[in-house]
Design an enzyme around this catalytic site. Structure first.
Site, PDB file in Angstrom:
ATOM      1  N   GLU A  83       8.521  14.580  -3.841  1.00 45.58           N
ATOM      2  CA  GLU A  83       8.247  13.993  -5.433  1.00 45.58           C
ATOM      3  C   GLU A  83       6.479  13.957  -5.959  1.00 45.58           C
ATOM      4  O   GLU A  83       7.283  13.699  -7.123  1.00 45.58           O
ATOM      5  CB  GLU A  83       8.775  12.549  -4.996  1.00 45.58           C
ATOM      6  N   CYS A 115      12.944   9.953  -2.733  1.00 46.95           N
ATOM      7  CA  CYS A 115      12.247   9.678  -1.585  1.00 46.95           C
ATOM      8  C   CYS A 115      13.612  10.251  -0.858  1.00 46.95           C
ATOM      9  O   CYS A 115      13.096  10.697   0.735  1.00 46.95           O
ATOM     10  CB  CYS A 115      12.352   8.777  -1.263  1.00 46.95           C
ATOM     11  N   HIS A 237      14.847   4.464   4.982  1.00 47.22           N
ATOM     12  CA  HIS A 237      13.540   4.297   4.247  1.00 47.22           C
ATOM     13  C   HIS A 237      12.827   3.507   3.747  1.00 47.22           C
ATOM     14  O   HIS A 237      13.622   2.167   3.543  1.00 47.22           O
ATOM     15  CB  HIS A 237      14.237   5.227   2.730  1.00 47.22           C
TER      16      HIS A 237
HETATM   17  N1  CAA Z   1       3.339 -15.313   2.281  1.00 45.04           N
HETATM   18  C1  CAA Z   1       4.527 -14.085   2.280  1.00 45.04           C
HETATM   19  N2  CAA Z   1       5.558 -13.935   1.730  1.00 45.04           N
HETATM   20  C2  CAA Z   1       5.266 -14.320   0.542  1.00 45.04           C
HETATM   21  C3  CAA Z   1       3.747 -14.527  -0.427  1.00 45.04           C
HETATM   22  C4  CAA Z   1       2.896 -14.754   0.721  1.00 45.04           C
HETATM   23  N3  CAA Z   1       1.552 -16.145   0.644  1.00 45.04           N
HETATM   24  N4  CAA Z   1       3.802 -14.530  -1.553  1.00 45.04           N
HETATM   25  C5  CAA Z   1       4.470 -14.166  -1.613  1.00 45.04           C
HETATM   26  N5  CAA Z   1       5.891 -13.564  -0.456  1.00 45.04           N
HETATM   27  C6  CAA Z   1       6.896 -12.514  -0.877  1.00 45.04           C
HETATM   28  C7  CAA Z   1       8.145 -13.101  -1.570  1.00 45.04           C
HETATM   29  O1  CAA Z   1       8.131 -14.040  -1.286  1.00 45.04           O
HETATM   30  C8  CAA Z   1       8.379 -11.500  -1.393  1.00 45.04           C
HETATM   31  O2  CAA Z   1       9.553 -11.657  -0.833  1.00 45.04           O
HETATM   32  P1  CAA Z   1      10.930 -11.590  -0.696  1.00 45.04           P
HETATM   33  O3  CAA Z   1      11.052  -9.877  -1.508  1.00 45.04           O
HETATM   34  O4  CAA Z   1      11.211 -10.942   0.652  1.00 45.04           O
HETATM   35  O5  CAA Z   1      11.245 -12.612  -1.680  1.00 45.04           O
HETATM   36  C9  CAA Z   1       7.342 -11.009  -1.451  1.00 45.04           C
HETATM   37  O6  CAA Z   1       5.894 -11.265  -0.900  1.00 45.04           O
HETATM   38  C10 CAA Z   1       7.224  -9.534  -2.024  1.00 45.04           C
HETATM   39  O7  CAA Z   1       6.807 -10.354  -3.487  1.00 45.04           O
HETATM   40  P2  CAA Z   1       7.210 -10.003  -4.885  1.00 45.04           P
HETATM   41  O8  CAA Z   1       8.445  -9.682  -5.037  1.00 45.04           O
HETATM   42  O9  CAA Z   1       6.672 -11.616  -5.881  1.00 45.04           O
HETATM   43  O10 CAA Z   1       6.354  -8.896  -5.322  1.00 45.04           O
HETATM   44  P3  CAA Z   1       5.616  -8.171  -6.798  1.00 45.04           P
HETATM   45  O11 CAA Z   1       6.714  -8.920  -7.645  1.00 45.04           O
HETATM   46  O12 CAA Z   1       4.161  -8.166  -6.580  1.00 45.04           O
HETATM   47  O13 CAA Z   1       5.930  -6.790  -5.908  1.00 45.04           O
HETATM   48  C11 CAA Z   1       6.982  -4.815  -5.262  1.00 45.04           C
HETATM   49  C12 CAA Z   1       7.185  -6.365  -5.128  1.00 45.04           C
HETATM   50  C13 CAA Z   1       8.895  -4.629  -6.160  1.00 45.04           C
HETATM   51  C14 CAA Z   1       8.084  -4.311  -3.944  1.00 45.04           C
HETATM   52  C15 CAA Z   1       6.424  -4.589  -5.586  1.00 45.04           C
HETATM   53  O14 CAA Z   1       4.775  -3.650  -5.107  1.00 45.04           O
HETATM   54  C16 CAA Z   1       6.750  -2.595  -6.691  1.00 45.04           C
HETATM   55  O15 CAA Z   1       7.467  -2.661  -7.497  1.00 45.04           O
HETATM   56  N6  CAA Z   1       6.871  -1.465  -5.741  1.00 45.04           N
HETATM   57  C17 CAA Z   1       7.202  -0.222  -5.714  1.00 45.04           C
HETATM   58  C18 CAA Z   1       8.483  -0.108  -5.579  1.00 45.04           C
HETATM   59  C19 CAA Z   1       9.602   0.016  -4.878  1.00 45.04           C
HETATM   60  O16 CAA Z   1       9.126   0.216  -3.507  1.00 45.04           O
HETATM   61  N7  CAA Z   1      10.801  -0.388  -4.817  1.00 45.04           N
HETATM   62  C20 CAA Z   1      11.515  -0.239  -3.328  1.00 45.04           C
HETATM   63  C21 CAA Z   1      12.658  -0.318  -3.442  1.00 45.04           C
HETATM   64  S1  CAA Z   1      12.805   1.612  -3.977  1.00 45.04           S
HETATM   65  C22 CAA Z   1      12.812   2.757  -3.114  1.00 45.04           C
HETATM   66  O17 CAA Z   1      12.908   2.121  -1.766  1.00 45.04           O
HETATM   67  C23 CAA Z   1      12.178   3.919  -3.788  1.00 45.04           C
HETATM   68  C24 CAA Z   1      10.916   3.879  -3.767  1.00 45.04           C
HETATM   69  O18 CAA Z   1       9.985   4.722  -2.539  1.00 45.04           O
HETATM   70  C25 CAA Z   1       9.977   3.792  -4.406  1.00 45.04           C
END
Ligand code: CAA
Length: 391
Positions: A83, A115, A237
């Site tokens: 991709e 993916c 994945h």
């Molecule tokens: N200690 C331990 N855990 C902590 C923490 C700390 N100090 N601070 C935060 N966390 C935890 C949160 O509680 C959260 O856990 P849960 O999801 O279990 O509640 C986790 O860390 C992540 O925190 P946030 O949700 O606040 O993080 P974020 O808003 O910065 O974004 C994300 C996380 C959405 C994955 C972001 O990195 C992102 O957009 N990534 C790209 C998209 C992606 O990977 N999506 C996955 C599904 S799509 C797919 O699979 C296709 C693909 O390959 C893209």
């Protein structure tokens, strides 16, 4: 579930990049508490491509050991799933075909559906081998995962390629029928042609993934698939490794099964070892999970494994495979560990420079700095043509 002839993955090899960025460096840059990366998303580092690496050099490096071991006489098809494509017309696999000196009597195509593409490639390969059992298909999944600097997605980047030789009487895995399928038109993650980095709605993407897990497993069951409790392990994945835990918990809940931590850890724990240090490798990610499982598990001979392949947008497939007795003699565990260990750590500034690097678009001659120590490199862009070199 059982099929009259055994077709599947005969050999599997992966490659990753020259450089690696530890999440501690990213956390120090953006002030994030490291627990969010190490525990919250389950990532410790991400592979970073050198200036002279891309999906072609990674794909060729992954596939070269397969050609060295088995030759290329029986390969009549190369399917390159990605991709993070480098050209709107020419298949990246054609460059790999050239770098590996594959026979000219060969069809080469590129497949795309986020993916999920590599799983489509694998399933199409099974069909080709069923039609002509004498032939083998080379499936290559290669991706560079790139999000905007300083965006939430930045912590979930990475890069790797997996190459799989698909054929009759495979050494590693027999792929089973049926498959469970799922498609829904959602805008959770996408990359318009004019953009280098993906756009993503993070929380929407997690929900869309979970919806696809449920939908594809529902179809798998309706098609007569195995009950959940038969599987020895589950390869998901892994955009970040915590996602596999979320997905498996969701599936167990959907099936009304126990969701205690030990059960989940036993089902997926080993599959996350490579992804946690490589990061998201998009199409390759689920098969890196498989490599990590096979390389580390006690003997899985004869055991059924489950696969959940998800591609944003979205398409998912749930399918099963049986591990072939004697498979351990054919693993590339040492090569895989070396691919991870040989990476050179870069600091945040060096990573940022590499991230921002782009070729000018005026058709001039732009050599790339010689950075990779891998077997193939992108030497230049010249007259809008990518020039590759084998070492
Ligand atoms: N200690 C331990 N855990 C902590 C923490 C700390 N100090 N601070 C935060 N966390 C935890 C949160 O509680 C959260 O856990 P849960 O999801 O279990 O509640 C986790 O860390 C992540 O925190 P946030 O949700 O606040 O993080 P974020 O808003 O910065 O974004 C994300 C996380 C959405 C994955 C972001 O990195 C992102 O957009 N990534 C790209 C998209 C992606 O990977 N999506 C996955 C599904 S799509 C797919 O699979 C296709 C693909 O390959 C893209």
């Amino acid at each position: 579930m059982s099929s009259d002839i055994a077709i599947g993955i005969h050999d599997l090899s992966f490659a990753t990049t020259e450089y690696v960025l530890p999440h501690t460096a990213l956390a120090a840059h953006n002030g994030t508490e490291i627990g969010k990366y190490h525990i919250g998303i389950g990532q410790h580092s991400m592979s970073v491509p050198a200036a002279d690496e891309d999906i072609v050099t990674l794909g060729a490096a992954a596939a070269a050991p397969l050609i060295a071991a088995h030759g290329s006489d029986r390969i009549r098809t190369v399917v390159f799933a990605t991709e993070s494509s480098i050209d709107q017309a020419k298949a990246a696999g054609v460059y790999v075909h050239s770098l590996l000196q594959l026979p000219s009597a060969c069809r080469v195509v590129e497949l795309k559906q986020a993916c999920y593409g590599a799983t489509a490639a694998l399933q199409f390969a099974l069909g080709l081998v069923r039609r002509d059992p004498a032939q083998q298909v080379l499936v290559i999944a290669s991706d560079v995962s790139k999000y905007e600097l300083d965006s939430p997605g930045e912590a979930t980047q990475g890069a790797a390629a997996v190459a799989m030789l698909v054929g009759l009487d495979p050494h590693l895995l027999r792929i089973e029928e049926p498959s469970g399928l799922f498609t829904a038109d959602v805008m959770d993650f996408w990359r318009p042609n004019y953009r280098d980095a993906a756009l993503v709605d993070g929380q929407e993407s997690i929900s869309a993934y979970l919806q696809a897990v449920e939908g594809s497993f529902k179809d798998y069951t309706e098609q007569g698939g195995r009950p959940l409790e038969e599987f020895a392990a589950f390869c998901y994945h892994q955009p970040f490794t915590k996602m596999a835990y979320k997905a498996h918990r969701h599936l167990l809940n959907y099936c009304g099964a126990d969701t205690d931590t030990d059960t989940i850890e036993r089902a997926i724990g080993l599959t996350t070892a490579y992804n946690t240090t490589i990061g998201n490798s998009y199409t390759a990610s689920v098969y890196l999970g498989l490599a990590a499982l096979l390389d580390q598990a006690d003997d899985l001979s004869g055991q059924p494994l489950a696969f959940l392949s998800y591609g944003s947008g979205s398409v998912a497939e749930f399918f099963a495979a049986t591990v072939v007795p004697g498979y351990r003699e054919h693993l590339r565990t040492a090569q895989h560990r070396d691919a991870i260990d040989r990476r050179t750590p870069v600091d945040y500034a060096a990573y940022r420079t590499l991230h921002q690097r782009a070729f000018p678009t005026d058709g001039g001659h732009y050599p790339t700095p010689e950075q990779t120590s891998g077997p193939f490199r992108l030497a230049a862009l010249n007259g809008h043509k990518r020039i590759y070199e084998a070492r």
